[in-house]
Scaffold this active site. Structure first.
Site, short mmCIF file in Angstrom:
data_model
loop_
_atom_site.label_atom_id
_atom_site.label_comp_id
_atom_site.label_asym_id
_atom_site.label_seq_id
_atom_site.Cartn_x
_atom_site.Cartn_y
_atom_site.Cartn_z
N HIS A 93 51.02 45.28 45.10
CA HIS A 93 49.70 44.69 45.40
C HIS A 93 49.90 43.36 46.13
CE1 HIS A 93 45.78 42.82 44.83
NE2 HIS A 93 45.30 44.04 44.65
N GLU A 165 45.28 48.08 51.93
CA GLU A 165 44.43 46.96 51.52
C GLU A 165 44.68 45.76 52.44
OE1 GLU A 165 43.05 47.32 47.19
OE2 GLU A 165 44.93 46.23 47.17
C1 PEP Z 1 42.21 44.65 45.06
O1 PEP Z 1 42.58 43.54 44.71
O2 PEP Z 1 42.94 45.64 44.99
C2 PEP Z 1 40.86 44.76 45.59
C3 PEP Z 1 40.61 45.72 46.42
O3 PEP Z 1 39.96 43.81 45.14
P1 PEP Z 1 38.42 43.69 45.59
O4 PEP Z 1 37.81 45.06 45.47
O5 PEP Z 1 37.84 42.72 44.62
O6 PEP Z 1 38.43 43.22 46.99
#
Ligand code: PEP
Length: 256
Positions: A93, A165
């Site tokens: 992450h 992400e």
């Molecule tokens: C995450 O940290 O994996 C994430 C997607 O957080 P958020 O949905 O709060 O942006």
């Protein structure tokens, strides 16, 4: 392929609060045929919640674990200790990479250790805002993808999930912005193409690719219909029970 909806609770909820949330969630949600529902509580809550969860309805994920099975690694929890307790583990992450200094080599060892212990790694990759601004997105994605998967054998690709992400879209970053479906589609295509070029087209097609970054009930439908996206990794919105349940319903509708 199922649609994966994964809630990352990060450093939130006491064990008691996590247990109450899970109890309410299990009561509120139906049994989905095509939606794999996963929540990732803090490590301390995993063992008690594993006794409480109905695994036919949903699964547990860890947020991180260490790649060595045992030894002098103060403060760590190993994948071997999590074996049988969780079905998934988030690995790499961006908060692990940028706050705790994890690099692709360490991430690769964690991905391999997860697989060794029958835990499906959810490998997170994504560029920062400045990497995007300098045109480095494709290089970063390729490096994190190939680097993170470097210790995975071809036979084990049935057990790997990728989460794209973009760091700039995660709501815990100071200046989070919403990613557009086109921006996501472009990177997801790059991920599949990189997988195809490296491991072959057949294998590239069977790896689920999730999107994460400020997902909520209002944008979940748009993100789930981006070509090549097989699910969502959700931080903030997964902490709000009704919002998370609404997102599950959106996922069900998109599948119909
Ligand atoms: C995450 O940290 O994996 C994430 C997607 O957080 P958020 O949905 O709060 O942006």
């Amino acid at each position: 392929m199922k649609t994966y909806i994964v809630g990352n609770w990060k450093l939130n909820f006491t064990v008691g609060e996590a247990s109450i949330y899970l109890h309410k969630l299990l009561k509120k949600m139906p049994n989905y045929r095509d939606v794999e529902v996963v929540v990732a509580p803090s490590t301390i809550a995993l063992q008690p919640l594993s006794l409480q969860v109905d695994r036919h309805k949903m699964k547990l994920s860890a947020q991180d674990a260490f790649y060595r099975d045992y030894g002098a690694f103060t403060g760590e929890t190993s994948f071997s200790q999590l074996r049988g307790i969780v079905d998934f583990c988030i690995v790499g992450h961006s908060e692990r990479r940028y706050i705790f200094g994890e690099n692709d080599k360490m991430v690769a060892k964690k991905v391999a250790a997860a697989i060794r212990h029958k835990i499906t790694p959810i490998l997170c990759i994504g560029e920062t805002e400045s990497e995007r601004a300098f045109g480095e997105t494709a290089d970063v994605i390729r490096d994190q993808l190939i680097g993170g998967l470097s210790e995975v054998a071809d036979d084990d690709f049935d057990n790997v999930i990728i989460a794209y992400e973009p760091v700039w879209a995660i709501s815990s970053t100071k200046a989070a912005k919403l990613a557009t479906p086109d921006e996501i589609a472009e990177v997801v295509e790059l991920i599949r193409q990189t997988l195809a070029d490296t491991y072959g087209a057949e294998l590239a097609e069977k790896v689920p690719v999730l999107f994460g970054g400020s997902v909520n009930k209002a944008n979940a439908g748009a993100y789930l219909t981006v070509p090549g996206v097989n699910g969502l990794l959700i931080g903030g919105a997964s902490l709000i029970l009704d919002e998370f349940v609404d997102i599950l319903e959106v996922a069900k509708r998109v599948r119909q």
